[in-house]
Design a protein around this motif. Sequence first.
Motif, PDB file in Angstrom:
ATOM      1  N   MET A 123      27.818 -29.824   1.308  1.00  0.00           N
ATOM      2  CA  MET A 123      27.172 -29.492   0.042  1.00  0.00           C
ATOM      3  C   MET A 123      26.334 -30.818  -0.337  1.00  0.00           C
ATOM      4  N   GLN A 124      25.099 -30.556  -1.045  1.00  0.00           N
ATOM      5  CA  GLN A 124      24.170 -31.514  -1.271  1.00  0.00           C
ATOM      6  C   GLN A 124      24.470 -32.155  -2.776  1.00  0.00           C
ATOM      7  N   SER A 125      25.480 -31.897  -3.328  1.00  0.00           N
ATOM      8  CA  SER A 125      25.645 -32.663  -4.655  1.00  0.00           C
ATOM      9  C   SER A 125      26.067 -34.038  -4.450  1.00  0.00           C
ATOM     10  N   LYS A 126      25.970 -34.734  -5.318  1.00  0.00           N
ATOM     11  CA  LYS A 126      26.566 -36.635  -5.217  1.00  0.00           C
ATOM     12  C   LYS A 126      27.756 -36.776  -4.571  1.00  0.00           C
ATOM     13  N   ALA A 127      29.011 -35.981  -4.829  1.00  0.00           N
ATOM     14  CA  ALA A 127      30.114 -36.174  -3.999  1.00  0.00           C
ATOM     15  C   ALA A 127      30.197 -35.734  -2.586  1.00  0.00           C
ATOM     16  N   LYS A 128      29.113 -34.895  -2.211  1.00  0.00           N
ATOM     17  CA  LYS A 128      29.202 -34.535  -1.049  1.00  0.00           C
ATOM     18  C   LYS A 128      30.306 -33.604  -0.643  1.00  0.00           C
ATOM     19  N   LYS A 167      36.468 -34.977  -2.277  1.00  0.00           N
ATOM     20  CA  LYS A 167      37.156 -36.273  -2.722  1.00  0.00           C
ATOM     21  C   LYS A 167      36.347 -36.698  -4.254  1.00  0.00           C
ATOM     22  N   GLU A 168      37.312 -37.134  -5.277  1.00  0.00           N
ATOM     23  CA  GLU A 168      36.562 -37.504  -6.469  1.00  0.00           C
ATOM     24  C   GLU A 168      36.496 -38.851  -6.220  1.00  0.00           C
ATOM     25  N   ALA A 169      35.407 -39.591  -6.808  1.00  0.00           N
ATOM     26  CA  ALA A 169      35.096 -41.064  -6.666  1.00  0.00           C
ATOM     27  C   ALA A 169      35.708 -41.651  -7.927  1.00  0.00           C
ATOM     28  N   LYS A 170      35.757 -40.988  -9.389  1.00  0.00           N
ATOM     29  CA  LYS A 170      36.739 -41.517 -10.137  1.00  0.00           C
ATOM     30  C   LYS A 170      37.304 -40.553 -10.867  1.00  0.00           C
ATOM     31  N   GLU A 218      45.871 -37.789  -5.377  1.00  0.00           N
ATOM     32  CA  GLU A 218      45.120 -37.940  -6.863  1.00  0.00           C
ATOM     33  C   GLU A 218      43.746 -37.385  -7.043  1.00  0.00           C
ATOM     34  N   ASP A 219      42.950 -37.879  -5.781  1.00  0.00           N
ATOM     35  CA  ASP A 219      41.487 -37.942  -5.816  1.00  0.00           C
ATOM     36  C   ASP A 219      40.986 -36.900  -4.962  1.00  0.00           C
ATOM     37  N   CYS A 220      41.956 -36.073  -3.985  1.00  0.00           N
ATOM     38  CA  CYS A 220      41.185 -35.178  -3.058  1.00  0.00           C
ATOM     39  C   CYS A 220      41.901 -33.887  -3.170  1.00  0.00           C
ATOM     40  N   GLY A 221      41.335 -32.645  -3.117  1.00  0.00           N
ATOM     41  CA  GLY A 221      41.750 -31.239  -3.259  1.00  0.00           C
ATOM     42  C   GLY A 221      40.849 -30.248  -2.710  1.00  0.00           C
ATOM     43  N   ILE A 222      41.429 -29.082  -2.784  1.00  0.00           N
ATOM     44  CA  ILE A 222      40.825 -27.949  -2.164  1.00  0.00           C
ATOM     45  C   ILE A 222      40.753 -26.914  -3.332  1.00  0.00           C
ATOM     46  N   LEU A 223      39.510 -26.709  -3.604  1.00  0.00           N
ATOM     47  CA  LEU A 223      39.447 -25.608  -4.499  1.00  0.00           C
ATOM     48  C   LEU A 223      38.607 -24.442  -3.831  1.00  0.00           C
ATOM     49  N   GLU A 224      39.138 -23.286  -4.331  1.00  0.00           N
ATOM     50  CA  GLU A 224      38.939 -21.918  -3.993  1.00  0.00           C
ATOM     51  C   GLU A 224      37.405 -21.564  -4.284  1.00  0.00           C
ATOM     52  N   TRP A 225      36.636 -21.239  -3.663  1.00  0.00           N
ATOM     53  CA  TRP A 225      35.439 -20.949  -3.283  1.00  0.00           C
ATOM     54  C   TRP A 225      35.112 -19.524  -4.271  1.00  0.00           C
ATOM     55  N   VAL A 226      34.291 -19.792  -5.214  1.00  0.00           N
ATOM     56  CA  VAL A 226      33.979 -18.659  -6.210  1.00  0.00           C
ATOM     57  C   VAL A 226      32.624 -17.759  -5.588  1.00  0.00           C
ATOM     58  N   PRO A 227      32.961 -16.546  -5.068  1.00  0.00           N
ATOM     59  CA  PRO A 227      31.744 -16.355  -4.343  1.00  0.00           C
ATOM     60  C   PRO A 227      30.806 -15.540  -5.164  1.00  0.00           C
ATOM     61  N   HIS A 356      32.586 -21.379 -15.211  1.00  0.00           N
ATOM     62  CA  HIS A 356      32.761 -22.928 -15.280  1.00  0.00           C
ATOM     63  C   HIS A 356      33.462 -23.673 -14.258  1.00  0.00           C
ATOM     64  N   VAL A 357      32.873 -24.857 -13.761  1.00  0.00           N
ATOM     65  CA  VAL A 357      33.684 -25.292 -12.692  1.00  0.00           C
ATOM     66  C   VAL A 357      33.676 -27.020 -13.089  1.00  0.00           C
ATOM     67  N   ASP A 358      34.611 -27.887 -12.547  1.00  0.00           N
ATOM     68  CA  ASP A 358      34.550 -29.249 -12.891  1.00  0.00           C
ATOM     69  C   ASP A 358      35.020 -29.565 -14.023  1.00  0.00           C
ATOM     70  N   PHE A 359      36.605 -29.611 -13.959  1.00  0.00           N
ATOM     71  CA  PHE A 359      37.143 -29.815 -15.405  1.00  0.00           C
ATOM     72  C   PHE A 359      37.630 -31.378 -15.488  1.00  0.00           C
ATOM     73  N   ASP A 360      37.073 -32.387 -15.216  1.00  0.00           N
ATOM     74  CA  ASP A 360      37.425 -33.613 -15.140  1.00  0.00           C
ATOM     75  C   ASP A 360      37.240 -34.274 -16.540  1.00  0.00           C
ATOM     76  N   CYS A 361      36.053 -33.932 -17.239  1.00  0.00           N
ATOM     77  CA  CYS A 361      35.720 -34.467 -18.455  1.00  0.00           C
ATOM     78  C   CYS A 361      36.353 -33.485 -19.568  1.00  0.00           C
ATOM     79  N   ILE A 362      37.754 -33.768 -20.051  1.00  0.00           N
ATOM     80  CA  ILE A 362      38.238 -33.026 -20.990  1.00  0.00           C
ATOM     81  C   ILE A 362      38.747 -33.826 -22.069  1.00  0.00           C
ATOM     82  N   PHE A 363      39.171 -33.266 -23.209  1.00  0.00           N
ATOM     83  CA  PHE A 363      39.841 -33.924 -24.393  1.00  0.00           C
ATOM     84  C   PHE A 363      38.664 -34.966 -25.059  1.00  0.00           C
ATOM     85  N   ASP A 364      37.717 -34.388 -25.158  1.00  0.00           N
ATOM     86  CA  ASP A 364      36.368 -35.191 -25.624  1.00  0.00           C
ATOM     87  C   ASP A 364      35.980 -36.436 -24.716  1.00  0.00           C
TER      88      ASP A 364
END
Length: 518
Positions: A123-128, A167-170, A218-227, A356-364
């Motif tokens: 995928m061509q997003s920043k995290a590849k 893999k999440e950078a941060k 902690e920084d790697c994972g498998i996400l089910e693809w949303v078709p 919605h996807v990517d829930f790293d930025c929670i709790f304000d």
Amino acid sequence: AMWSCGWLRFSKNEMKKKAGEEIFALASKKLRRTQNGKLMEGVLNTSKNIFTFFIHLAEFVPKKEQNSVKMKVPAFGTKLTNFVPPIQAALTVSPGVLEGSVTDAFPTFVPRMRAFDRELKIMQSKAKPKKVRVFAVPSRMAQRSSLSDVGDRVDEDIGEMHFLVKKEAKGDLRKDSRVQDLNNVINRLFSSRGSTGPNRRQRLRLQLRTFSVVCLAEDCGILEWVPNTESLRSVISNTFNPQVEATSIHRRGNRLTNFNDADMRNTFLKCQDLYFKKGNLSLATKKFHELILQNYRPVMYWWFVKNFSSPHAWFEARSNFAMSTAVWSAVGHIIGLGDRHSENILIDTTCGECVHVDFDCIFDKGLLLPRPEVIPFRLTPNMVDALGPSGVDGMYTGALIEAMSTLRKNKDTLLSVLEPFLKDPVINLKSSKSSEKYKDSAKDSIAKIEGRLNGVYNLKNPNKKNVKRQDRDGYSNNEDDHANSTQLSVEGQVQKMIMEATSHENLVQVYIGWMPWI
């Protein structure tokens, strides 16, 4: 249990790593005494191989402009069909079967993985992140010895499964997993059979689209693809307004989403400078409206017209969009979900549902960004345009009121699900450099959520303290402090949320990459 606990063996924390090894050793020992124990023990022991494989995929760094690569799939030590696939439907344990056969604990209708496709898409997003395709067979055929494990389609295949390995950078994917748990609880609240009243039918249609998130570390994972989904930005980019002339600048949506347009970027930054450098928010808002919003008009209304040709399909799709957007708005505001840029919001192209996807930025956490995300949720001009002539005042507001009412009535249930955040340091706020500071910040986050469930709009804009306004004489922050402590009715809270989300004063303050004009 393998998918939910396996990440412990790859944790960067030695204590957790040791605990993970002990858990799997004890489970392996217990399985030996059960029926089919040898098979299940073998699956458990070789699971480390499949975790290692996925982690290597997540950590793989492709060359620039590389869209796909051929991967070598190792031998895992047992057939892939013996593993329950890491998708939400398969990981839901059937009630009342835990005392019986281990193999009956999970739904039998869910297909099993047979073999990995050797082509790995980048995928061509920043995290590849990498998109993995797996060929699937019926579960009843899983134990056939004649099944091929070659990474090509065979006659026995009934379909495919797709996963995103990243893999999440941060970030920390445990947050995503925990938010999915919360969303599943919220879905049960919406679909509760005890729900009665005139809005019961609408409440039953309020659902969050959820998907499986399996942590590998902690920084790697498998996400089910949303078709069948496209990002909000992609949807707008591929849309046009057929009622304007072909040569008009207002015809095509790709003009709005073209971040390479230097004139658009520079104009927006000049609008922001009027506030951040000169302290004139009124003038910044006026110029944002005149130079950006008037020149880059919304087109998303026409996406529904183009993609859903029959009146019934069009109405259903737009209703799905309105109600799903409303429930995500409610939940997003309650948990302080940020980073809602146009790539983190997906649209199901078959039914119009918002995901919605990517829930790293929670709790304000969005308020701590260099350009704070000062809105409760994303409700930008194109999203309002998609709601039709009535805008936010129609089905969207009704669904948002129903969603907030349900969440507020079940405050204790939601807080009990969120309470474990106090004991599991996954919030990762910048101020949490010590255990005491972490504990204080976590308690503060829970207190804010409780306030919102009581009707308090407590999203404080940090720019009001950091930027001295020159265009409002006599302005005092005490006005905001009073407003942030007032308990509102459900209807009053919803109106306040919508007002803040659509405020041009707020939109002109967010990060340019957020693209507040779309």
